[in-house]
Design a protein around this motif. Sequence first.
Motif, short mmCIF file in Angstrom:
data_model
loop_
_atom_site.label_atom_id
_atom_site.label_comp_id
_atom_site.label_asym_id
_atom_site.label_seq_id
_atom_site.Cartn_x
_atom_site.Cartn_y
_atom_site.Cartn_z
N ASP A 92 -32.97 20.75 15.26
CA ASP A 92 -34.24 20.39 15.92
C ASP A 92 -34.94 19.27 15.17
O ASP A 92 -35.46 18.33 15.78
N ILE A 93 -34.98 19.37 13.86
CA ILE A 93 -35.64 18.34 13.05
C ILE A 93 -34.93 17.01 13.20
O ILE A 93 -35.56 15.95 13.39
N ARG A 94 -33.62 17.04 13.12
CA ARG A 94 -32.84 15.80 13.28
C ARG A 94 -33.05 15.20 14.67
O ARG A 94 -33.14 13.98 14.83
N GLU B 284 -34.58 11.43 15.64
CA GLU B 284 -33.81 10.48 16.45
C GLU B 284 -34.57 10.01 17.68
O GLU B 284 -34.47 8.85 18.09
N LEU B 285 -35.35 10.91 18.28
CA LEU B 285 -35.97 10.61 19.57
C LEU B 285 -37.38 10.06 19.48
O LEU B 285 -37.82 9.34 20.38
N ARG C 54 -41.76 9.90 10.82
CA ARG C 54 -41.42 9.11 9.64
C ARG C 54 -40.62 9.87 8.58
O ARG C 54 -39.93 9.27 7.78
N SER C 55 -40.72 11.20 8.58
CA SER C 55 -40.02 11.96 7.55
C SER C 55 -39.82 13.39 8.02
O SER C 55 -40.51 13.86 8.93
N THR D 67 -46.19 18.93 11.10
CA THR D 67 -47.20 18.42 12.05
C THR D 67 -46.75 18.37 13.50
O THR D 67 -47.51 17.87 14.34
N TYR D 68 -45.59 18.88 13.84
CA TYR D 68 -45.12 18.80 15.23
C TYR D 68 -45.25 20.17 15.91
O TYR D 68 -44.41 21.05 15.71
#
Length: 229
Positions: free
Chosen positions: A10-12, A16-17, A22-23, A30-31
């Motif tokens: 999910d993080i990756r 990508e999208l 930024r990191s 924060t998502y």
Amino acid sequence: MGFWKSVSEDIRNVLELDPAARSKAEVILTYPGLHALWAHRIAHGLWTRNVKLMAKLIAQTSRWLTGIEIHPGAVIGERLFIDHGFGIVIGETAIIGNDVTIYQGVTLGGTGKEKGKRHPTIGNDVLISAGAKVLGNITIGDCVKIGASSVVLKDVPSDSTVVGIPGRVVIRNGERVKQHDLDHRFPDPDRECQERLERAVAQLEDKLASLEKRMEEKTHDSVLQQPHE
């Protein structure tokens, strides 16, 4: 796929999208779309094990924290990307495939008339734009794009683009079905009603002006026809 492997994927996927990401630390902290998705995975696991009250409590807590409501009974595939996400509602019998992107304000809901399977089934590689409503036990095929604020009430074939209220297919297999402008402008009932009233008032004003002119002409002719002393 295990929970932690799904979290890593999910993080990756977000990195990508989303060009704003930024990191990994920023994405994790924060998502809200990710937080809602992770909470749903836990709640769904409990739901399928018949620990329904705890599942609902987790779902409700996630809703309060993220503004995203996902029923623990919903089935969600891999790499769902919820961008912004506030106001999203996903119903109990909704099924979402892999590599789907959902923007804020989207509803995958029912129509209030059905029992059993009453929410949509979303295929793979589907994009659902902001504010779109996909309602009822319908199927959205693979590689479909649903325009912002569209209301989709019928099945949509794969490789299509849908816009409007109600939603209509305007592009299928890369070719336009009809000559519609894909500009995200949709009917505004209030504005249309106002425009109809304005046209009706303008027509009445024209008729009134015409009647006044005819009355003035008749009065003028009547004065001219009176005998002079």
